[in-house]
Design an enzyme around this catalytic site. Structure first.
Site, PDB file in Angstrom:
ATOM      1  N   GLY A 165     -15.386   7.131   4.112  1.00  0.00           N
ATOM      2  CA  GLY A 165     -14.463   8.033   3.619  1.00  0.00           C
ATOM      3  C   GLY A 165     -13.144   7.380   3.431  1.00  0.00           C
ATOM      4  N   ASP A 207      -0.525  15.706   5.269  1.00  0.00           N
ATOM      5  CA  ASP A 207      -1.447  14.929   4.257  1.00  0.00           C
ATOM      6  C   ASP A 207      -1.262  15.819   2.794  1.00  0.00           C
ATOM      7  OD1 ASP A 207      -4.269  13.683   4.313  1.00  0.00           O
ATOM      8  OD2 ASP A 207      -4.033  14.686   2.777  1.00  0.00           O
ATOM      9  N   HIS A 259      -4.630   1.431   5.082  1.00  0.00           N
ATOM     10  CA  HIS A 259      -3.799   1.189   6.094  1.00  0.00           C
ATOM     11  C   HIS A 259      -4.050   2.244   7.198  1.00  0.00           C
ATOM     12  CE1 HIS A 259       0.952   0.908   7.165  1.00  0.00           C
ATOM     13  NE2 HIS A 259       0.222   1.564   8.028  1.00  0.00           N
ATOM     14  N   HIS A 312      -4.764   4.971   9.826  1.00  0.00           N
ATOM     15  CA  HIS A 312      -4.252   6.477   9.873  1.00  0.00           C
ATOM     16  C   HIS A 312      -5.076   7.252  10.614  1.00  0.00           C
ATOM     17  CE1 HIS A 312      -6.047   6.208   6.222  1.00  0.00           C
ATOM     18  NE2 HIS A 312      -6.476   7.481   6.353  1.00  0.00           N
ATOM     19  N   CYS A 357       0.951  -1.170  -0.015  1.00  0.00           N
ATOM     20  CA  CYS A 357      -0.052   0.026   0.275  1.00  0.00           C
ATOM     21  C   CYS A 357       0.831   1.208  -0.147  1.00  0.00           C
ATOM     22  CB  CYS A 357      -0.866   0.134   1.200  1.00  0.00           C
ATOM     23  SG  CYS A 357      -0.301   0.597   2.759  1.00  0.00           S
ATOM     24  N   HIS A 417       1.495  -2.577   8.763  1.00  0.00           N
ATOM     25  CA  HIS A 417       0.569  -2.545   8.136  1.00  0.00           C
ATOM     26  C   HIS A 417      -0.659  -3.160   8.701  1.00  0.00           C
ATOM     27  CE1 HIS A 417      -2.054  -2.266   4.334  1.00  0.00           C
ATOM     28  NE2 HIS A 417      -2.580  -3.325   4.860  1.00  0.00           N
ATOM     29  N   CYS A 463       2.619   1.967   3.283  1.00  0.00           N
ATOM     30  CA  CYS A 463       3.850   0.939   3.394  1.00  0.00           C
ATOM     31  C   CYS A 463       4.940   1.500   2.515  1.00  0.00           C
ATOM     32  CB  CYS A 463       3.381  -0.231   3.214  1.00  0.00           C
ATOM     33  SG  CYS A 463       2.631  -1.030   4.524  1.00  0.00           S
TER      34      CYS A 463
END
Ligand code: 5GP
Ligand code: ZN
Length: 107
Positions: free
Chosen positions: A86, A28, A91, A93, A2, A44, A5
């Site tokens: 959403g 972000d 992964h 966060h 991902c 992960h 990762c």
């Protein structure tokens, strides 16, 4: 593998705000507030439903440390889980949002 990762493994460059053995914090790429950081556990896992407790706790302690160090007083933590909520990166966060008035409920 991902995207987070790949960022954690330095296959994709990033400008970490904070990093330790368990946690990476990056801005972000598409900020939704003047301060918008992503707190990412390095192992992960898709969501809070599956995360190892010590990885989840490590993220929360990093949030506590960073908001104290950077004097972030008012802020919101968001964990979008599943497509309907959403989540776009599979992964876990934590979004940390601050620096503007935030509506509630989020919609
Ligand atoms: P989600 O929609 O899964 O809750 O949040 C994923 C977040 O990751 C989004 O806010 C999106 O802007 C951010 N994002 C996606 N790809 C990248 C990237 O390559 N680098 C960074 N720094 N953020 C990313
Ligand atoms: Zn991953």
């Amino acid at each position: 593998m991902c995207i987070f990762c790949q960022i954690i493994n330095k296959e994709i460059p990033s400008a970490p705000v904070y990093e330790d053995a368990n946690v990476l914090v990056i801005p972000d790429i598409s900020p939704q507030a003047p301060l918008h950081w992503l707190i990412i556990p390095k192992i992960h896992t898709e969501s809070l439903s599956s995360v190892l407790p010590d990885q989840a706790l490590a993220c929360l302690l990093v949030i506590q440390r960073l908001v104290k160090e950077k004097a972030v007083k008012d802020y919101r933590i968001v964990v979008n889980t599943g497509a309907e909520a959403g989540q776009s990166v599979p992964h876990l966060h934590f979004h940390l949002l601050s620096g503007r008035s935030l509506a509630w409920p989020p919609g």
